[in-house]
Design an enzyme around this catalytic site. Sequence first.
Site, PDB file in Angstrom:
ATOM      1  N   TYR A 302      12.930 -34.999  -4.461  1.00 59.22           N
ATOM      2  CA  TYR A 302      12.943 -34.028  -3.429  1.00 59.22           C
ATOM      3  C   TYR A 302      13.104 -32.658  -4.045  1.00 59.22           C
ATOM      4  CZ  TYR A 302      13.831 -38.156  -0.465  1.00 59.22           C
ATOM      5  OH  TYR A 302      13.605 -39.342   0.229  1.00 59.22           O
ATOM      6  N   THR A 338       5.055 -39.878  -2.974  1.00 59.11           N
ATOM      7  CA  THR A 338       6.321 -39.232  -2.845  1.00 59.11           C
ATOM      8  C   THR A 338       7.689 -39.810  -2.465  1.00 59.11           C
ATOM      9  OG1 THR A 338       6.045 -38.761  -0.278  1.00 59.11           O
ATOM     10  CG2 THR A 338       4.711 -37.579  -1.795  1.00 59.11           C
ATOM     11  N   ASP A 339       8.508 -39.253  -2.610  1.00 61.62           N
ATOM     12  CA  ASP A 339       9.840 -39.905  -2.078  1.00 61.62           C
ATOM     13  C   ASP A 339       9.728 -39.700  -0.515  1.00 61.62           C
ATOM     14  OD1 ASP A 339      12.291 -40.958  -1.872  1.00 61.62           O
ATOM     15  OD2 ASP A 339      13.135 -39.733  -3.690  1.00 61.62           O
ATOM     16  N   TRP A 340      10.732 -40.472   0.316  1.00 54.88           N
ATOM     17  CA  TRP A 340      10.545 -40.612   1.524  1.00 54.88           C
ATOM     18  C   TRP A 340      10.755 -39.606   2.436  1.00 54.88           C
ATOM     19  CZ3 TRP A 340       8.339 -44.104  -0.962  1.00 54.88           C
ATOM     20  CH2 TRP A 340       8.284 -45.466  -0.580  1.00 54.88           C
TER      21      TRP A 340
END
Length: 638
Positions: A302, A338-340
Amino acid sequence: MCALYGIQSLPRLVLVSFLVSLAACSSAASHPAESHSTLPAYRNASLCVDERVDDLLSRMTLEEKAGQMFHTQIFTGPNGTFDPGDPSQNRASTIDRVTTKFMTHFNVAFSTASTKDTAEFVNRLQRLALGTRLGIPITLSTDPRHAFHDNVAAGFSAGDFSQWPENIGLAAIRDAKLVRKFGEIAREEYTAIGIRVSLHPQVDLTTEPRWARTNHGFGEDAQLTATLLDAYVRGFQGDTFGAHSVSTVTKHFPGGGPAANGEDSHFEYGQNSSYPGNNFEYHLIPFKAAIAAGTRQMMPYYSRPQGTQFDAVGWAFNKQIITQLLREELGFDGIVVTDWSIITGSGAGGEWVPARAWGVQELSESERALLVLNAGCDQFGGEERPDLIVDLVHRGLVSEERIDQSVRRLLREKFLLGLFENPFVDVQAAQQIIGNAYFRKLGDQAQRRAYTLLTNNNSILPLNHNTNTKFYIEGFNKTYMENRNLTLVDTPAQADYALLRLNAPYEPRNNTLIETFFHAGSLEYPEAEKQRQAGIYAAVPTIVDILLDRPAVVPEVAGSAAALLGSYGSSADAFLDVVFGVAKPEGKLPFDLPRSMQAVEDNMEDVPFDTRDPVFRFGFGLAYPDSCAGASGGACFS
Ligand SMILES: *[C@@H]1O[C@H](CO)[C@@H](O)[C@H](O)[C@H]1NC(C)=O
Ligand SMILES: *[C@@H]1O[C@H](CO)[C@@H](O)[C@H](O)[C@H]1NC(C)=O
Ligand SMILES: *[C@@H]1O[C@H](CO)[C@@H](O)[C@H](O)[C@H]1NC(C)=O
Ligand SMILES: *[C@@H]1O[C@H](CO)[C@@H](O)[C@H](O)[C@H]1NC(C)=O
Ligand SMILES: *[C@@H]1O[C@H](CO)[C@@H](O)[C@H](O)[C@H]1NC(C)=O
Ligand SMILES: *[C@@H]1O[C@H](CO)[C@@H](O)[C@H](O)[C@H]1NC(C)=O
Ligand SMILES: *[C@@H]1O[C@H](CO)[C@@H](O)[C@H](O)[C@H]1NC(C)=O
């Protein structure tokens, strides 16, 4: 090789539903020629994977393609039914996600404590997917599930699986062969229950001692991390990638460790990554090793960088990072997920969390999605908005060719994993494989081996004792002592020895539910807690076990306790076995233990081993004498 679900069984199953629908057509007598249609090429396991991917892609609508590009948490409904969804959390029902959003990638966001229920749920979910027009099977993933720490946003305690120390404990043991073995065991347990993607290893170098995710990584040394991660990836994926593999997602590119002020970028106040030491390259070392080891997928973090040549936006929005660095310079051609929740925010655990769209908060959801695609990512984690992609294509802002590029990678992975041949799990076999006695034994041994002996005044450990010895305990309950016929007393003053199991210090935060899971802030115990402990140390020789999920600043414990052990996820029995010499502590610190919070605050976030005059250095760890003489409670293993 395909004992229980033969390679033939799935095509036959699919063919049946195919024929049923054709029968409906034929009854209208409009398409007689199709009644002896052959297997579609993508279902034909004799054809090569690229041919199957091309065939499937050519049959897919834009909506079906867009669905592949979303990967989010899946929950169960009551009694293992499908989750009915929750509109207030923008969460569609499982049935809608699969049948109308065409999503086929989910991370398991519930406890798998009952293997049987989970395995049955997984099969039910796969049957739902097979009933869709193209019958694309589901790919299930998970955060780590083989240790102790529970964090809905980052990992689960082991449940029915064999239970190991956190990865940071594997780093303390420093045995690449053991890490490989761990990977193989985790692979067998995951595949037995239908989990085919690991949202790990986490290889961020924890050069900022306060960062809350130290427990899931391998510490602050790039070489040690690279060596162990190589074994880890090969354990999970196997020597060749295929139907028995778990696909590893190495994270978080290009390194989440340089967290400004040690704060984590799940949270707005932790969004910055800081490179005062100009040490960006150091953090790439493990990622290069992961690519060399063949990791299939990569996840950017992030964080957004400050004071570098890169745009100050979250790494997944950053074309310089994903396309130029990761793909072109480092040559990574796998999946980038991608991260959440970086586009739309999410409702995990019943509370709304805004999107972690650092540096691009002012952009619309659609603009953020466009940036992610243009940066070169393939899949959106923690999101269920295929409509955003469809719309971008309809508006001519993204080409369908660009979508195909990512979808091809994602489908290819499903074919290689053998999911089109057999997406199901064997419920009986799962119960025999998961958490079997051999796997548990190795996990239990690793918990013990990881113990790191930091002080041991007058060689008090292993502890000499007899049935009259009186113990005062904290941090675990009397059952464990009673099982060993040990005598307990209520106060330190009455005791011969005190045994304390403590968490490493942290500042509890609870503005949001997710925050409560992250151990952040000061690495020192508060003054009142220091005084409370001092009273115990003054009253009785005390053996202290500190759970080092982060480095601890505890010079006062090292100076006053009779013995100090560091651990990384262990049962009370593992602790007692080490105390009594039934097992030996073999761990070496995977990071420095700093001297003071001032030294921590003065460290450069991106530079390893730079706190002033640490109390214990990376690599430190005492040993028991080879003989373990005097251990009346048991004999040390050699
Ligand atoms: C699968 O492909 C092979 C190779 O082209 C072909 O010989 C075979 O007939 C196909 N099988 C089916 C069921 O269509
Ligand atoms: C779950 O199963 C139990 C036992 O069969 C039953 O009593 C209960 O009503 C079920 N709950 C729901 C929500 O279906
Ligand atoms: C991040 O860094 C920028 C640039 O130094 C600064 O303006 C901003 O306040 C920082 N944000 C946080 C949350 O620390
Ligand atoms: C002690 O802890 C164990 C494991 O959590 C638990 O099974 C047991 O019931 C506890 N005993 C007491 C007396 O609380
Ligand atoms: C504890 O004591 C009981 C009764 O004397 C004995 O049967 C048992 O083996 C002892 N257990 C251990 C671990 O020493
Ligand atoms: C956080 O904890 C404090 C102290 O226990 C409590 O007063 C407060 O209500 C909690 N806040 C939340 C959001 O849970
Ligand atoms: C134990 O030994 C350490 C290192 O020699 C020393 O600093 C500490 O004061 C000793 N602790 C006790 C309780 O004697």
